[in-house]
Design a protein around this motif. Structure first.
Motif, PDB file in Angstrom:
ATOM      1  N   SER A 147       2.839  14.661  10.840  1.00 33.96           N
ATOM      2  CA  SER A 147       3.710  15.840  10.795  1.00 33.96           C
ATOM      3  C   SER A 147       3.078  16.852   9.850  1.00 33.96           C
ATOM      4  N   PRO A 148       3.470  18.122   9.953  1.00 32.35           N
ATOM      5  CA  PRO A 148       2.919  19.125   9.046  1.00 32.35           C
ATOM      6  C   PRO A 148       3.164  18.769   7.589  1.00 32.35           C
ATOM      7  N   GLU A 149       4.329  18.144   7.316  1.00 33.06           N
ATOM      8  CA  GLU A 149       4.634  17.775   5.909  1.00 33.06           C
ATOM      9  C   GLU A 149       3.593  16.774   5.400  1.00 33.06           C
ATOM     10  N   ALA A 150       3.304  15.798   6.249  1.00 32.86           N
ATOM     11  CA  ALA A 150       2.321  14.782   5.847  1.00 32.86           C
ATOM     12  C   ALA A 150       0.983  15.443   5.543  1.00 32.86           C
ATOM     13  N   LEU A 151       0.623  16.441   6.372  1.00 31.65           N
ATOM     14  CA  LEU A 151      -0.648  17.119   6.152  1.00 31.65           C
ATOM     15  C   LEU A 151      -0.623  17.893   4.837  1.00 31.65           C
ATOM     16  N   GLU A 152       0.545  18.467   4.533  1.00 31.92           N
ATOM     17  CA  GLU A 152       0.650  19.206   3.258  1.00 31.92           C
ATOM     18  C   GLU A 152       0.438  18.255   2.084  1.00 31.92           C
ATOM     19  N   ILE A 153       1.064  17.096   2.180  1.00 28.95           N
ATOM     20  CA  ILE A 153       0.883  16.106   1.111  1.00 28.95           C
ATOM     21  C   ILE A 153      -0.590  15.721   1.011  1.00 28.95           C
ATOM     22  N   ALA A 154      -1.187  15.509   2.184  1.00 32.16           N
ATOM     23  CA  ALA A 154      -2.596  15.129   2.191  1.00 32.16           C
ATOM     24  C   ALA A 154      -3.418  16.196   1.489  1.00 32.16           C
ATOM     25  N   GLN A 155      -3.099  17.463   1.779  1.00 31.69           N
ATOM     26  CA  GLN A 155      -3.835  18.566   1.157  1.00 31.69           C
ATOM     27  C   GLN A 155      -3.653  18.521  -0.358  1.00 31.69           C
ATOM     28  N   ALA A 156      -2.389  18.249  -0.798  1.00 27.46           N
ATOM     29  CA  ALA A 156      -2.112  18.169  -2.226  1.00 27.46           C
ATOM     30  C   ALA A 156      -2.907  17.042  -2.863  1.00 27.46           C
ATOM     31  N   LEU A 179       0.825  -1.199   0.000  1.00 26.96           N
ATOM     32  CA  LEU A 179       0.000   0.000   0.000  1.00 26.96           C
ATOM     33  C   LEU A 179       0.860   1.250   0.000  1.00 26.96           C
ATOM     34  N   ARG A 180       1.959   1.183   0.775  1.00 27.73           N
ATOM     35  CA  ARG A 180       2.848   2.344   0.832  1.00 27.73           C
ATOM     36  C   ARG A 180       3.409   2.636  -0.554  1.00 27.73           C
ATOM     37  N   ASN A 181       3.826   1.549  -1.229  1.00 27.00           N
ATOM     38  CA  ASN A 181       4.386   1.743  -2.572  1.00 27.00           C
ATOM     39  C   ASN A 181       3.340   2.335  -3.506  1.00 27.00           C
ATOM     40  N   ALA A 182       2.120   1.858  -3.333  1.00 25.24           N
ATOM     41  CA  ALA A 182       1.060   2.377  -4.198  1.00 25.24           C
ATOM     42  C   ALA A 182       0.888   3.875  -3.967  1.00 25.24           C
ATOM     43  N   LEU A 183       0.955   4.283  -2.683  1.00 22.68           N
ATOM     44  CA  LEU A 183       0.797   5.704  -2.380  1.00 22.68           C
ATOM     45  C   LEU A 183       1.966   6.493  -2.941  1.00 22.68           C
ATOM     46  N   LEU A 184       3.190   5.919  -2.795  1.00 22.45           N
ATOM     47  CA  LEU A 184       4.363   6.616  -3.324  1.00 22.45           C
ATOM     48  C   LEU A 184       4.240   6.780  -4.834  1.00 22.45           C
ATOM     49  N   ALA A 185       3.768   5.710  -5.469  1.00 20.96           N
ATOM     50  CA  ALA A 185       3.614   5.768  -6.926  1.00 20.96           C
ATOM     51  C   ALA A 185       2.618   6.859  -7.304  1.00 20.96           C
ATOM     52  N   THR A 186       1.536   6.930  -6.543  1.00 18.82           N
ATOM     53  CA  THR A 186       0.521   7.943  -6.824  1.00 18.82           C
ATOM     54  C   THR A 186       1.104   9.344  -6.681  1.00 18.82           C
ATOM     55  N   LEU A 187       1.907   9.501  -5.594  1.00 26.13           N
ATOM     56  CA  LEU A 187       2.523  10.809  -5.363  1.00 26.13           C
ATOM     57  C   LEU A 187       3.411  11.195  -6.537  1.00 26.13           C
ATOM     58  N   GLY A 197       3.214  14.226  -9.333  1.00 26.64           N
ATOM     59  CA  GLY A 197       4.272  15.215  -9.253  1.00 26.64           C
ATOM     60  C   GLY A 197       4.365  15.879  -7.895  1.00 26.64           C
ATOM     61  N   ILE A 198       3.944  15.159  -6.859  1.00 30.31           N
ATOM     62  CA  ILE A 198       4.067  15.719  -5.518  1.00 30.31           C
ATOM     63  C   ILE A 198       5.369  15.208  -4.918  1.00 30.31           C
ATOM     64  N   GLU A 199       6.238  16.138  -4.595  1.00 34.26           N
ATOM     65  CA  GLU A 199       7.518  15.725  -4.045  1.00 34.26           C
ATOM     66  C   GLU A 199       7.441  15.635  -2.534  1.00 34.26           C
ATOM     67  N   THR A 200       8.201  14.693  -1.980  1.00 32.82           N
ATOM     68  CA  THR A 200       8.163  14.555  -0.535  1.00 32.82           C
ATOM     69  C   THR A 200       9.494  14.079  -0.006  1.00 32.82           C
ATOM     70  N   GLU A 201       9.798  14.509   1.188  1.00 32.09           N
ATOM     71  CA  GLU A 201      11.021  14.041   1.838  1.00 32.09           C
ATOM     72  C   GLU A 201      10.688  13.126   3.003  1.00 32.09           C
ATOM     73  N   LEU A 202       9.446  12.725   3.079  1.00 29.66           N
ATOM     74  CA  LEU A 202       9.039  11.893   4.218  1.00 29.66           C
ATOM     75  C   LEU A 202       9.631  10.502   4.116  1.00 29.66           C
ATOM     76  N   SER A 203       9.885   9.917   5.275  1.00 28.75           N
ATOM     77  CA  SER A 203      10.402   8.558   5.298  1.00 28.75           C
ATOM     78  C   SER A 203       9.279   7.593   4.930  1.00 28.75           C
ATOM     79  N   ASN A 204       9.684   6.352   4.627  1.00 32.79           N
ATOM     80  CA  ASN A 204       8.692   5.342   4.298  1.00 32.79           C
ATOM     81  C   ASN A 204       7.689   5.166   5.425  1.00 32.79           C
ATOM     82  N   LYS A 205       8.216   5.216   6.651  1.00 35.02           N
ATOM     83  CA  LYS A 205       7.333   5.003   7.798  1.00 35.02           C
ATOM     84  C   LYS A 205       6.284   6.113   7.873  1.00 35.02           C
ATOM     85  N   GLU A 206       6.763   7.321   7.611  1.00 37.30           N
ATOM     86  CA  GLU A 206       5.812   8.438   7.689  1.00 37.30           C
ATOM     87  C   GLU A 206       4.766   8.359   6.585  1.00 37.30           C
TER      88      GLU A 206
END
Lengths: 439, 266, 400
Positions: free
Chosen positions: A170-179, A91-99, A103-112
């Motif tokens: 984390s705030p970053e995760a929320l930003e991604i969620a918003q995106a 599921l994580r990979n699927a989310l990463l692929a979607t990101l 074109g949403i860039e992220t520096e979050l760790s896999n766990k995050e």
């Protein structure tokens, strides 16, 4: 000659001022009561309405054969060895692929990244796959649950500030969620599952539902209806129509009115001692809960049934006796049908009380964490013998958990409970209005 | 009818008039209960209202101290003047009015308090006593006027509800006169009493005439004949006849009055 | 469970067969002319059904109780007896069908028996309550000195044993919270009742009365959540904290206030009944003397209604003392003897819940104390109720 009536003397003015003050106190009391009601309802609705909506992530999930089916022949025994831990990375990979796709860039760790998806999602996907092994090897679209924090962000419960202090997001995760939400991949929509799903563990408020609780409450109401109504009506008929006026009848009457005022928790102790310890019925079962609630509801039903019987005028009884009916026939053929609307109204109100009762159910073990839908009958545990929970107890249960997401769930469950109560009372009022008879 | 009013007018000039009612109409919601009643009630006189039940006599009585105000659906039109002042004037406080126009009811209704407190209640709320001694004096005088003092002077602190029916009614009369009213309205004050108690109360009414104007509603014509100087006969909401009591009972003008007093209607 | 299945099936089968057989047989003995029968065929059928079902069912209940008490195992003998009873009832009632037999009378006797049985269930409930608690309370006092229980000011249960289980701090919390609740609910409830019955326009009444009734219909768990989520934090942030009285959201004040809201409709509806029972003649007497409405209410209506109102307040107090969910969620769990209303305290009911839902061994004093607490609570509330109901009853009789 005394003073004119047309002028108000000083004393009368003073007395009228006292009158106005007194009246204002009364109005004030009404306003306080109404205000309390409004605050109470707003608080519950404000906290709970959001539980009917839930945030989902639409993911294209690739289901790789090498991870999910080592046998390669869709052997369920082998496939079920892969636990939810094996599904989580998929599921994580699927989310990463979607990101990446968006074109949403992220520096979050896999766990995050994993933390953005509900822990329940892996189980959901696993169940789908085990139910339909042919999905393995394909890319399937899933609407998976977002984690409680992400969901809370869209409902206003989680903010950037609170997220900064939070280990689980984390705030970053929320930003991604918003995106993701802007891209339409993450959506908050009506969550029918809330009414159907069972409870979930205390890490997963987003997956918790009131399905088991509703079922348990329903079973208990059936038990109460089947026992309290006939017993209550029978004893009312005896007391109102047949009982001789003697000491014994007096004792029963005083006893019933006192029983109506015994604290509900005492009934819980009774249930624990008699039904569970002595009779050895199953703990947490709707049967025991129903029995306890039956005993609690009986006085209510008896009191209203007697009032209904009393309101049937004696002339009806005389008329029946006059044509040669026995006393018993006059009661069952004439008095009881005429009293039926009143009895029904009282019963519904009694059931509504029972539906919201919590304390005695705690003592008979209904607080237990139950994820299995209880069956109405099984050969091992008998009728309504399987462990269950109930709506008000589920609310209590959720208030004892740390994750603030559960406050929303508890309030949502309460709204559901209140809607049930509202419907029951509305039916009772309708029946009263529709069939009320003035003699 | 026209003649009768004319007659009243002429009489009113002769006697001191306390209450003057002009064209009074009373409605209970849509029910027209009192139809255009004119009546003059003289001071220091006992006026009796008689008539069959439901004729409006009690309703009219209750208009005289605005007790009908407590009934939401009741509406009063016309003028009722007390000493020439309209008691339905918006400036009039019914509380002040009722202090001047006291009332005794059909059933004795003592408060669940002591005999003393029952009588002292009115003076206390209206502030008629400057001190305890004053109040004691008022209570004693009122009980004396009500011919009750000798029976109760030793048990003023006993509950008023514990007395006999006749005593209770006299207590209610004492309670009413303790506020020093100018008019005393009595709504069938003897209907719940036995003959002996009735005789006592009737005697008392005759005494009270010395100090007040008394208006009494009664269903008993004999009582009206015994206690009153003027009698008004009501029928179906109309004031049929109003004259000296002797005249009404010996020589009624209206055939309806005659039927009633001879027992043919009502 | 298993041992019951066979007898129950037999009873069910026999009653259904009995119903139809009795009907047929009744018609048969009458030669098809029901006018010859003293009782109708359906009355014979009803009698057969009742005679077949009631004795064996009663036997099952009695046997089950006996088995629990004597800890005996279910046996084939028991099954046999039950089935024999069913068959006997079935056969006797069928054989008894004659043209002149009075099946209606017999059936009515069975029904009367059922009615009487139903009316004793309320008594059995009370007996059950008392015995279930007495029994375990004795067990508790065998392990724990009753003087320590009633007079110790210390409550600190310890699951390893050697606990202090003094009821005083719990009673204190209970009474303190109830006191605050009543201080809040009694004036508001009473004034609301007075306003609604003496002053309010019918339109106002039609809005306010149902609204107050809604408060009465809301389950206590809802009030509990309200205390926990809204009232507690509000009181802490705006009162306790700024005034330096504590940092706890759960407090006597939180629970007391919310319980007060819960009691408003209770007090107001009881007072409403009582105020309306004061005869109108009493009011008229006062108005007739020129009293204002408020004077009439304060000096005539309320004194007249006082016994009833006191009864209502006692009933409300009994409710407050026995209330559980609001205090579980709003009052806290710390047993404390303190005067600060913004501190968390605990009550008898909270401890009943926590001691009975904990993980301690059932036979340990830490669990059994819940029964002693329950019995104390029952005795207190029962005393209040009996007294209150007595007062209210006397009061009503006065005006009947």
């Amino acid at each position: 000659m005394s003073t004119s009536l047309l002028t108000t003397d000083a004393r009368t003015k003073k007395r009228n001022a006292a009158e106005a003050r007194f009246k204002a106190y009364g109005l004030g009391a009404i306003i306080v009561a109404m205000f309390a009601l409004v605050i109470l309802l707003t608080s519950v609705l404000g906290n709970g309405l959001s539980s009917f909506k839930q945030t989902f992530i639409a993911l294209e999930v690739e289901l790789p054969e090498d991870k999910l089916d080592k046998s390669g022949v869709r052997d369920l025994a082998v496939m079920s060895k892969v636990t939810t831990i094996g599904y989580a990375p998929i599921l994580r990979n699927a989310l990463l692929a979607t990101l990446a796709e968006q074109g949403i860039e992220t520096e979050l760790s896999n766990k995050e990244i994993s933390n953005m998806i509900s822990k329940e999602a892996a189980a959901t996907v696993r169940n789908r796959v085990l139910g339909n092994p042919d999905l393995v090897g394909q890319t399937v679209r899933f609407d998976v649950l977002a984690s409680g924090r992400i969901d809370g962000f869209f409902k206003g419960r989680v903010t950037m500030e609170s997220a900064a202090l939070d280990n689980n997001t984390s705030p970053e995760a929320l930003e991604i969620a918003q995106a993701l939400a802007d891209a339409g991949i993450m959506q908050t929509k009506f969550n029918w599952n809330f009414f159907v799903w069972p409870d979930a563990s205390d890490q997963r408020p987003e997956a918790a539902g009131i399905g088991v609780a509703i079922l348990g409450s329903l079973y208990m109401m059936l038990v109460v209806l089947c026992l309290a109504l006939p017993i209550g009506v029978a004893s009312s008929i005896y007391l109102e129509e047949f009982a001789p006026k003697n000491r014994w009848t007096d004792i029963i009457e005083v006893n019933i009115s006192n029983l109506a005022a015994v604290p509900s928790i005492v009934f819980g102790i009774l249930g624990l001692a008699i039904f569970i310890n002595f009779m050895e019925f199953n703990q947490s079962s709707p049967l025991v809960g129903g029995l306890v609630l039956t005993l609690m509801t009986l006085p209510t039903i008896i009191i209203s049934t007697r009032a209904a019987l009393k309101s049937v005028p004696p002339s009806i009884r005389d008329a029946a006796l006059g044509v040669g009916a026995s006393k018993m026939q006059s009661v069952f053929h004439h008095v009881l049908p005429l009293a039926a609307p009143g009895i029904l109204t009282g019963t519904i109100i009694g059931l509504a009380q029972a539906l919201g009762e919590t304390a005695p159910l705690l003592l008979i073990g209904m607080v237990a964490f139950v994820r299995e839908y209880p069956a109405a009958f099984t050969p091992e545990s008998g009728l309504f013998g399987e462990a269950s929970t109930a709506l008000p107890v589920q609310v209590y249960n959720w208030t004892q958990r740390a994750d603030p997401g559960f406050v929303e769930r508890a309030s949502g469950a309460i709204i559901t409970l209140l809607v049930f109560l509202l419907i029951m009372n509305a039916v009772a009022i309708y029946l009263r209005r529709r069939f009320e008879r003035r003699w | 009818m026209e003649d009768m009013i004319q007659m009243d007018r002429t009489m009113s000039t002769q006697q001191d008039i306390k209450i003057e009612a002009k064209g009074v109409q009373v409605y209970y919601a849509d029910n027209h209960a009192i139809k255009d009643v004119d009546v003059n009630i003289a001071d220091k006189t006992v006026t009796a209202f008689i008539g069959p039940s439901g004729c409006g006599k009690s309703t009219f009585l209750r208009c005289l101290n605005r007790m009908n105000d407590t009934i939401d659906i009741c509406r009063v039109e016309g003028k009722i003047l007390l000493d020439g002042e309209d008691i339905y004037d918006p400036k009039v406080d019914p509380v002040q009015l009722r202090a001047k126009v006291g009332m005794v009811f059909q059933k004795p209704n003592p408060f669940p308090k002591s005999i003393y407190d029952n009588v002292a209640y009115g003076p206390k709320i209206h502030g008629l006593a400057r001190n305890k001694a004053d109040l004691d004096e008022i209570v004693e005088q009122s009980l004396r006027k009500a011919a009750l003092w000798n029976e109760v002077k030793d048990r003023l602190n006993a509950p008023g509800t514990g007395m006999s029916g006749g005593q209770q009614q006299r207590l209610c009369i004492a309670r009413a006169i303790a506020t020093a009213p100018e008019v005393l309205l009595m709504d069938e004050p003897c209907s719940a009493l036995d003959p002996i108690a009735t005789a006592q109360v009737e005697e008392l009414i005759d005494e009270l005439r010395q100090s007040f104007s008394v208006v009494i509603v009664t269903h008993s014509m004999q009582q009206a004949a015994r206690v009153s100087q003027k009698t008004a006969f009501f029928h179906l909401g109309n004031l049929v006849e109003f004259d000296d009591t002797d005249k009404i009972f010996t020589n009624p003008q209206d055939p309806r009055t005659e039927s009633y007093i001879s027992g043919r209607i009502g | 469970m298993q041992s019951l299945t066979l007898p129950l099936l037999v009873i069910l089968g026999l009653t259904i067969t009995g119903y139809f057989l009795a009907k047929t047989r009744a018609l048969q003995v009458a030669g098809g002319d029901i006018r010859k029968l003293v009782s109708l065929p359906k009355q014979h059928a009803l009698n057969t059904v009742l005679a077949t079902a009631i004795p064996p069912l009663a036997a099952i209940v009695l046997f089950s109780l006996y088995r629990r008490l004597a800890e005996a195992e279910g046996s084939w003998l028991f099954t046999l007896v039950v089935i024999a009873l069913a068959v006997t009832g079935f056969a006797l009632s069928l054989i008894g069908i004659k043209t002149e037999s009075r099946a209606r009378t017999f059936a009515e006797r069975w029904i009367m028996g059922l009615l009487i049985f139903a009316s004793t269930i309320a008594i059995m409930t009370t007996v059950g309550i008392v015995f279930s608690m007495l029994f375990e309370t004795f067990n508790f006092f065998e392990q724990y000195d009753w003087r320590d229980f009633f007079f110790s000011a210390n409550w600190s249960p310890n699951f390893r044993g050697n606990s202090d289980l003094g009821i005083l701090p719990l009673l204190w919390g209970t009474l303190y919270i109830s006191f605050i609740a009543l201080t809040f609910a009694v004036p508001i409830g009473l004034f609301a009742a007075i306003y609604l019955s003496e002053y309010a326009s019918s339109r106002m009444r039609s809005v306010a009365k149902p609204a107050i009734e809604i408060l009465a219909g809301i389950p206590t768990i809802v009030y509990g959540l309200f205390a926990l989520v809204t009232v507690g934090p509000f009181l802490r942030d705006y009162f306790a904290s700024p005034m330096g009285l504590g940092q706890s959201a759960s407090s006597v004040m939180t629970a007391g206030l919310v319980m007060g809201i819960m009691l408003i409709p209770f007090v107001s509806s009881l007072s409403d009944d009582i105020i309306n029972a004061v005869p109108q003649a009493m009011r008229d007497g006062s108005f007739g003397l020129g009293a204002t409405k408020s004077e009439t209410i304060r000096q005539v209506v309320i004194p007249a209604a006082l016994p009833g109102i006191v009864g209502a307040i006692l009933l409300a107090a009994s409710r407050a003392i026995g209330e559980t969910m609001i205090v579980v969620l709003g009052a806290g769990a710390a047993a404390r003897l303190s005067l600060n209303p913004f501190e968390a305290m605990t009550t008898v009911t909270v401890k009943i819940v926590s001691q009975l839902t904990g993980d301690t061994d059932f036979a340990s004093p830490e669990t059994l104390v819940a029964f002693a607490l329950g019995l104390t609570l029952f005795v207190i509330t029962l005393g209040l109720n009996v007294f209150a109901l007595f007062i209210v009853r006397k009061y009503r009789e006065q005006y009947e």
